[in-house]
Design a protein around this motif. Sequence first.
Motif, PDB file in Angstrom:
ATOM      1  N   VAL A  33       4.183   9.898  -9.824  1.00  0.00           N
ATOM      2  CA  VAL A  33       3.624  10.133 -11.153  1.00  0.00           C
ATOM      3  C   VAL A  33       2.812  11.428 -11.183  1.00  0.00           C
ATOM      4  O   VAL A  33       2.947  12.253 -12.112  1.00  0.00           O
ATOM      5  N   PHE A  34       1.985  11.619 -10.154  1.00  0.00           N
ATOM      6  CA  PHE A  34       1.079  12.772 -10.161  1.00  0.00           C
ATOM      7  C   PHE A  34       1.834  14.092 -10.025  1.00  0.00           C
ATOM      8  O   PHE A  34       1.479  15.088 -10.658  1.00  0.00           O
ATOM      9  N   ALA A  39       0.834  -1.208   0.000  1.00  0.00           N
ATOM     10  CA  ALA A  39       0.000   0.000   0.000  1.00  0.00           C
ATOM     11  C   ALA A  39       0.866   1.255   0.000  1.00  0.00           C
ATOM     12  O   ALA A  39       0.552   2.239  -0.689  1.00  0.00           O
ATOM     13  N   LEU A  40       1.956   1.217   0.752  1.00  0.00           N
ATOM     14  CA  LEU A  40       2.860   2.360   0.808  1.00  0.00           C
ATOM     15  C   LEU A  40       3.531   2.596  -0.538  1.00  0.00           C
ATOM     16  O   LEU A  40       3.654   3.738  -1.000  1.00  0.00           O
ATOM     17  N   LEU A  41       3.942   1.520  -1.177  1.00  0.00           N
ATOM     18  CA  LEU A  41       4.573   1.647  -2.488  1.00  0.00           C
ATOM     19  C   LEU A  41       3.602   2.228  -3.512  1.00  0.00           C
ATOM     20  O   LEU A  41       3.968   3.099  -4.314  1.00  0.00           O
ATOM     21  N   LEU A  42       2.354   1.779  -3.472  1.00  0.00           N
ATOM     22  CA  LEU A  42       1.349   2.331  -4.380  1.00  0.00           C
ATOM     23  C   LEU A  42       1.134   3.820  -4.127  1.00  0.00           C
ATOM     24  O   LEU A  42       1.025   4.624  -5.063  1.00  0.00           O
ATOM     25  N   LEU A  43       1.068   4.200  -2.853  1.00  0.00           N
ATOM     26  CA  LEU A  43       0.890   5.605  -2.489  1.00  0.00           C
ATOM     27  C   LEU A  43       2.021   6.465  -3.035  1.00  0.00           C
ATOM     28  O   LEU A  43       1.792   7.513  -3.639  1.00  0.00           O
ATOM     29  N   TYR A  44       3.250   5.999  -2.858  1.00  0.00           N
ATOM     30  CA  TYR A  44       4.409   6.802  -3.265  1.00  0.00           C
ATOM     31  C   TYR A  44       4.600   6.810  -4.776  1.00  0.00           C
ATOM     32  O   TYR A  44       4.986   7.832  -5.349  1.00  0.00           O
ATOM     33  N   LEU A  45       4.329   5.699  -5.444  1.00  0.00           N
ATOM     34  CA  LEU A  45       4.423   5.695  -6.896  1.00  0.00           C
ATOM     35  C   LEU A  45       3.361   6.606  -7.512  1.00  0.00           C
ATOM     36  O   LEU A  45       3.623   7.313  -8.492  1.00  0.00           O
ATOM     37  N   GLY A  46       2.165   6.587  -6.899  1.00  0.00           N
ATOM     38  CA  GLY A  46       1.116   7.487  -7.381  1.00  0.00           C
ATOM     39  C   GLY A  46       1.506   8.946  -7.218  1.00  0.00           C
ATOM     40  O   GLY A  46       1.305   9.771  -8.107  1.00  0.00           O
ATOM     41  N   ALA A  47       2.097   9.278  -6.069  1.00  0.00           N
ATOM     42  CA  ALA A  47       2.549  10.652  -5.829  1.00  0.00           C
ATOM     43  C   ALA A  47       3.675  11.027  -6.784  1.00  0.00           C
ATOM     44  O   ALA A  47       3.735  12.158  -7.288  1.00  0.00           O
ATOM     45  N   PRO A 107      13.411  11.202  -8.189  1.00  0.00           N
ATOM     46  CA  PRO A 107      13.664   9.851  -7.651  1.00  0.00           C
ATOM     47  C   PRO A 107      14.424   9.865  -6.327  1.00  0.00           C
ATOM     48  O   PRO A 107      14.136   9.069  -5.431  1.00  0.00           O
ATOM     49  N   GLY A 108      15.407  10.771  -6.181  1.00  0.00           N
ATOM     50  CA  GLY A 108      16.149  10.847  -4.920  1.00  0.00           C
ATOM     51  C   GLY A 108      15.256  11.252  -3.764  1.00  0.00           C
ATOM     52  O   GLY A 108      15.367  10.727  -2.649  1.00  0.00           O
ATOM     53  N   SER A 109      14.358  12.194  -4.028  1.00  0.00           N
ATOM     54  CA  SER A 109      13.406  12.612  -3.001  1.00  0.00           C
ATOM     55  C   SER A 109      12.456  11.473  -2.637  1.00  0.00           C
ATOM     56  O   SER A 109      12.105  11.290  -1.469  1.00  0.00           O
ATOM     57  N   LEU A 110      12.058  10.710  -3.651  1.00  0.00           N
ATOM     58  CA  LEU A 110      11.171   9.568  -3.405  1.00  0.00           C
ATOM     59  C   LEU A 110      11.869   8.528  -2.523  1.00  0.00           C
ATOM     60  O   LEU A 110      11.262   7.967  -1.607  1.00  0.00           O
ATOM     61  N   ALA A 111      13.161   8.282  -2.781  1.00  0.00           N
ATOM     62  CA  ALA A 111      13.920   7.328  -1.976  1.00  0.00           C
ATOM     63  C   ALA A 111      14.032   7.811  -0.528  1.00  0.00           C
ATOM     64  O   ALA A 111      13.862   7.036   0.417  1.00  0.00           O
ATOM     65  N   GLY A 112      14.313   9.110  -0.341  1.00  0.00           N
ATOM     66  CA  GLY A 112      14.382   9.660   1.004  1.00  0.00           C
ATOM     67  C   GLY A 112      13.046   9.596   1.716  1.00  0.00           C
ATOM     68  O   GLY A 112      12.983   9.337   2.928  1.00  0.00           O
ATOM     69  N   THR A 113      11.966   9.811   0.964  1.00  0.00           N
ATOM     70  CA  THR A 113      10.622   9.744   1.541  1.00  0.00           C
ATOM     71  C   THR A 113      10.303   8.328   2.007  1.00  0.00           C
ATOM     72  O   THR A 113       9.767   8.124   3.104  1.00  0.00           O
TER      73      THR A 113
END
Length: 259
Positions: A90-91, A80-88, A98-104
């Motif tokens: 993309v949106f 669920a967390l991965l879906l949330l972050y991938l959606g964010a 990508p670096g910010s996503l990894a830190g998040t």
Amino acid sequence: MAARVLTALFGAPLLLLAAWLGGFYLAAAVALLVLLAQHEFVRLIGDLSPHRGLVFAGGLVLVTAAYLNPGRFPDAALFALLLLYLGAFVFFFPRIAPGSLAGTLLGAVYPGLLAYLYLLRALPDGWLWLLLVLVVTWAFDMFGYFTGMVLGRIRMTPNLSPKKTVEGLAGGILAAVAAAAAGGFFIAGKLDWPFIVLGLLIGAAAQTGDLATSALKRFAGVKDAGRLLPGHGGVLDRFDSMLVSAPLGYYLIQWLILR
């Protein structure tokens, strides 16, 4: 030292009360600890530009998943967390790199490991198992600290945490094993080898969590992760050992004792 002791005398009974009550009360206490730890963690990894709102949302997802369906944690929660972050990702592209996503993701998941405190309570006779892991971890922290302060000579990680010594580690491990053995005698009515192994590995895990937070603080160039707890620093400074010992304790109890 006085502030350190007073904070422990005030905070430990509150955590133990929430652990005894279990259910929603413990889940709420764990959620608060996770959010506070995430607030400090985001500050430490600021160079990675984590998205603060998504970090907090991720922490709540993890604790909520543990509360609603402890038997399927962490697989369903992480998905669920991965879906949330991938959606964010993309949106909001390209605002979230990508670096910010990894830190998040790191900022959500690592402090979110405190959700295992709730999962320990959700086990059969969970109050006893949660209390055991808490006491063993605290025994390692306290005796390791005092042993290192009195007898410490050989530095363990001089570039990372100069005050950590081999003598302190040895004292902490011995205290953790003794606490686990005593807990096993109380729970099982005998001195049983799985509890000895539990104490040894939880002690090692507690030291790993402590040093991992030290590395983050060195990376950020700060002495303490926060200032919320007088004498201790922040929530991460006080619960860094628990970030690793609680998950490991949860699985060891299932594999070695409840098998």
